[in-house]
Design a protein around this motif. Structure first.
Motif, PDB file in Angstrom:
ATOM      1  N   GLU A  32      69.089 -27.512  39.662  1.00 42.35           N
ATOM      2  CA  GLU A  32      68.901 -26.659  38.478  1.00 42.35           C
ATOM      3  C   GLU A  32      69.639 -27.114  37.354  1.00 42.35           C
ATOM      4  N   SER A  35      72.080 -23.472  31.671  1.00 41.41           N
ATOM      5  CA  SER A  35      71.668 -22.367  30.608  1.00 41.41           C
ATOM      6  C   SER A  35      72.040 -21.556  30.642  1.00 41.41           C
ATOM      7  N   ASN A 120      59.069 -25.001  25.515  1.00 40.82           N
ATOM      8  CA  ASN A 120      60.110 -25.852  26.050  1.00 40.82           C
ATOM      9  C   ASN A 120      59.583 -26.942  25.875  1.00 40.82           C
ATOM     10  N   GLN A 127      65.889 -22.545  30.814  1.00 40.47           N
ATOM     11  CA  GLN A 127      66.652 -21.293  30.256  1.00 40.47           C
ATOM     12  C   GLN A 127      67.010 -21.620  28.793  1.00 40.47           C
ATOM     13  N   LYS A 153      66.864 -14.284  26.651  1.00 42.24           N
ATOM     14  CA  LYS A 153      67.128 -14.857  27.028  1.00 42.24           C
ATOM     15  C   LYS A 153      65.736 -15.047  27.569  1.00 42.24           C
ATOM     16  N   ALA A 155      62.596 -18.149  30.449  1.00 40.38           N
ATOM     17  CA  ALA A 155      62.971 -19.054  31.206  1.00 40.38           C
ATOM     18  C   ALA A 155      61.084 -19.303  30.494  1.00 40.38           C
TER      19      ALA A 155
END
Length: 210
Positions: A32, A35, A120, A127, A153, A155
């Motif tokens: 993971e 974030s 991104n 995130q 927030k 993603a």
């Protein structure tokens, strides 16, 4: 953290509950991407803290001499570099901010709509917490350099771009006037600052409250 330059990384987990071990393992092994963002400022030294000269007080009395200049507001006003700023947090990917949009002027009572694009730009999903600060360019009272007024927030997959939107009202521009005993949003210029932390502002634009 006088040992900071002697370690390759710092992972702050706070109070993660009974699944903390699994969460730490997922992040350390790269399953993971972290974030989280800091909800406070970490000073370089204790003496940099805004409450340093007032706490613990004398004879059972503590004067909150820092007033409204607590947290990042103090470090901004005094131009003191923190160890880690409010809102700071790293990731296994990277994000780019672009195309900040808002009207140049707003009438009293009109919603203040702000939007931007976040991409991104790194190699993996992640995130990002987009933070929106407001600066009152010229006020009749002393105000912080900027104040956090909204955050979101988002993603994103690698290479993905999303539009992040905020809707503010005059309360986001107001300060409490002790002489009037009321919250006041003065007409004039304001600046919207959008960034990844209080010290990592990526985009800015001004508008006028008529």
């Amino acid at each position: 953290m006088p040992w900071l330059d002697k370690v390759p990384a710092v992972l702050q987990m706070w109070f993660a509950g009974q699944e903390a071990g699994h969460a730490v393992a997922d992040i350390l092994f790269g399953d993971e991407s972290p974030s989280g963002k800091l909800p406070q400022t970490f000073p370089v030294r204790l003496a940099d803290n805004p409450a340093y000269i007032n706490y613990p007080g004398e004879r059972g009395q503590v004067v909150y001499g820092e007033g409204i200049f607590v947290g990042y507001r103090y470090y901004d006003k005094k131009d003191v570099a923190p160890l880690f700023p409010f809102g700071h947090g790293l990731s296994y990917t990277t994000f780019a901010y672009d195309h900040l949009q808002l009207k140049p002027a707003y009438e009293p009572g009109e919603p203040i709509r702000v939007s931007l694009e976040v991409e991104n730009t790194g190699p993996r999903p992640g995130q990002e917490v987009v933070q929106l600060y407001i600066r009152d360019v010229e006020a009749s009272v002393m105000r912080p350099v900027k104040e956090l007024k909204a955050f979101a927030k988002v993603a994103l997959a690698s290479g993905e771009t999303q539009t992040v939107s905020f809707v503010l009202d005059e309360t986001a521009l107001a300060f409490y006037d002790p002489a009037l005993k009321a919250w006041v949003a003065e007409p004039g210029l304001f600046e919207v600052q959008v960034g990844s932390s209080s010290r990592d502002i990526r985009l800015a634009a001004t508008f006028e409250l008529k």
